[in-house]
Design a protein around this motif. Structure first.
Motif, PDB file in Angstrom:
ATOM      1  N   CYS A  76       4.240   5.677  -5.820  1.00  0.00           N
ATOM      2  CA  CYS A  76       3.221   5.050  -6.659  1.00  0.00           C
ATOM      3  C   CYS A  76       3.923   4.402  -7.849  1.00  0.00           C
ATOM      4  O   CYS A  76       4.705   5.047  -8.548  1.00  0.00           O
ATOM      5  N   ILE A  77       3.655   3.121  -8.078  1.00  0.00           N
ATOM      6  CA  ILE A  77       4.349   2.431  -9.153  1.00  0.00           C
ATOM      7  C   ILE A  77       3.818   2.812 -10.522  1.00  0.00           C
ATOM      8  O   ILE A  77       4.460   2.537 -11.533  1.00  0.00           O
ATOM      9  N   MET A  78       2.667   3.459 -10.570  1.00  0.00           N
ATOM     10  CA  MET A  78       2.115   3.854 -11.855  1.00  0.00           C
ATOM     11  C   MET A  78       2.422   5.310 -12.199  1.00  0.00           C
ATOM     12  O   MET A  78       2.693   5.633 -13.346  1.00  0.00           O
ATOM     13  N   ILE A  85       0.266   7.580  -0.613  1.00  0.00           N
ATOM     14  CA  ILE A  85       0.471   6.236  -1.132  1.00  0.00           C
ATOM     15  C   ILE A  85      -0.176   5.217  -0.200  1.00  0.00           C
ATOM     16  O   ILE A  85       0.033   5.256   1.009  1.00  0.00           O
ATOM     17  N   PHE A  86      -0.965   4.305  -0.763  1.00  0.00           N
ATOM     18  CA  PHE A  86      -1.461   3.156  -0.019  1.00  0.00           C
ATOM     19  C   PHE A  86      -0.375   2.092  -0.090  1.00  0.00           C
ATOM     20  O   PHE A  86      -0.139   1.504  -1.141  1.00  0.00           O
ATOM     21  N   SER A  87       0.276   1.851   1.037  1.00  0.00           N
ATOM     22  CA  SER A  87       1.459   0.995   1.019  1.00  0.00           C
ATOM     23  C   SER A  87       1.133  -0.451   0.692  1.00  0.00           C
ATOM     24  O   SER A  87       1.973  -1.175   0.165  1.00  0.00           O
ATOM     25  N   ASP A  88      -0.083  -0.913   0.989  1.00  0.00           N
ATOM     26  CA  ASP A  88      -0.445  -2.292   0.668  1.00  0.00           C
ATOM     27  C   ASP A  88      -0.479  -2.529  -0.844  1.00  0.00           C
ATOM     28  O   ASP A  88      -0.185  -3.628  -1.315  1.00  0.00           O
ATOM     29  N   GLY A  92      -0.829   5.474  -5.599  1.00  0.00           N
ATOM     30  CA  GLY A  92      -1.301   6.754  -5.091  1.00  0.00           C
ATOM     31  C   GLY A  92      -2.810   6.741  -4.969  1.00  0.00           C
ATOM     32  O   GLY A  92      -3.500   5.841  -5.476  1.00  0.00           O
ATOM     33  N   ARG A  93      -3.349   7.757  -4.302  1.00  0.00           N
ATOM     34  CA  ARG A  93      -4.802   7.806  -4.066  1.00  0.00           C
ATOM     35  C   ARG A  93      -5.587   7.765  -5.370  1.00  0.00           C
ATOM     36  O   ARG A  93      -6.550   7.004  -5.504  1.00  0.00           O
ATOM     37  N   TYR A  94      -5.189   8.571  -6.333  1.00  0.00           N
ATOM     38  CA  TYR A  94      -5.945   8.658  -7.583  1.00  0.00           C
ATOM     39  C   TYR A  94      -5.832   7.366  -8.391  1.00  0.00           C
ATOM     40  O   TYR A  94      -6.840   6.854  -8.912  1.00  0.00           O
ATOM     41  N   GLN A  95      -4.632   6.815  -8.499  1.00  0.00           N
ATOM     42  CA  GLN A  95      -4.453   5.561  -9.229  1.00  0.00           C
ATOM     43  C   GLN A  95      -5.190   4.416  -8.536  1.00  0.00           C
ATOM     44  O   GLN A  95      -5.739   3.532  -9.191  1.00  0.00           O
ATOM     45  N   PHE A  96      -5.194   4.446  -7.194  1.00  0.00           N
ATOM     46  CA  PHE A  96      -5.931   3.431  -6.445  1.00  0.00           C
ATOM     47  C   PHE A  96      -7.417   3.507  -6.788  1.00  0.00           C
ATOM     48  O   PHE A  96      -8.062   2.494  -7.040  1.00  0.00           O
TER      49      PHE A  96
END
Length: 113
Positions: A76-78, A85-88, A92-96
């Motif tokens: 996750c970049i954040m 991790i959503f690769s697109d 991460g799930r929470y940050q997404f």
């Protein structure tokens, strides 16, 4: 690892040491991939003499571990998390979820039916 890291990092918003290390691994892999492919081609080519193939195999084994693709990990970049991790989006799930609800991700909205 520090042998590959530049004096000034061009990593933008990366904040975590794990992200910096992963960014370094990605850059080193991209720089060395043509050489690794050439060595793998020499190793697999059965028409070449055995000595040449063995030397190529030794060179490939002596390359730094950061030149391998298996060293690269989606993070996750954040937050720097390594799982979920959503690769697109590289989030991460929470940050997404937070960014999607805030409207920061174009084309993503909460489902309702």
């Amino acid at each position: 690892m520090s042998q590959f890291r530049a004096k000034k990092l061009d990593i933008g918003c990366y904040i975590n040491i794990r992200n910096i290390r992963d960014h370094t691994k990605r850059k080193v892999f991209a720089e060395n991939e043509p050489e690794r492919q050439a060595l793998r081609y020499l190793i697999r080519n059965t028409t070449l003499p055995q000595r040449v193939r063995a030397q190529a195999q030794i060179q490939l084994a002596q390359m730094h571990c950061y030149t391998r693709y298996t060293q690269v990990k989606n993070r996750c970049i954040m937050g720097g998390k390594g799982r979920g991790i959503f690769s697109d989006f590289r989030l991460g799930r929470y940050q997404f979820r937070l960014n999607a609800l805030a409207g920061n991700l174009p084309g993503v909205k909460k489902a309702s039916w």
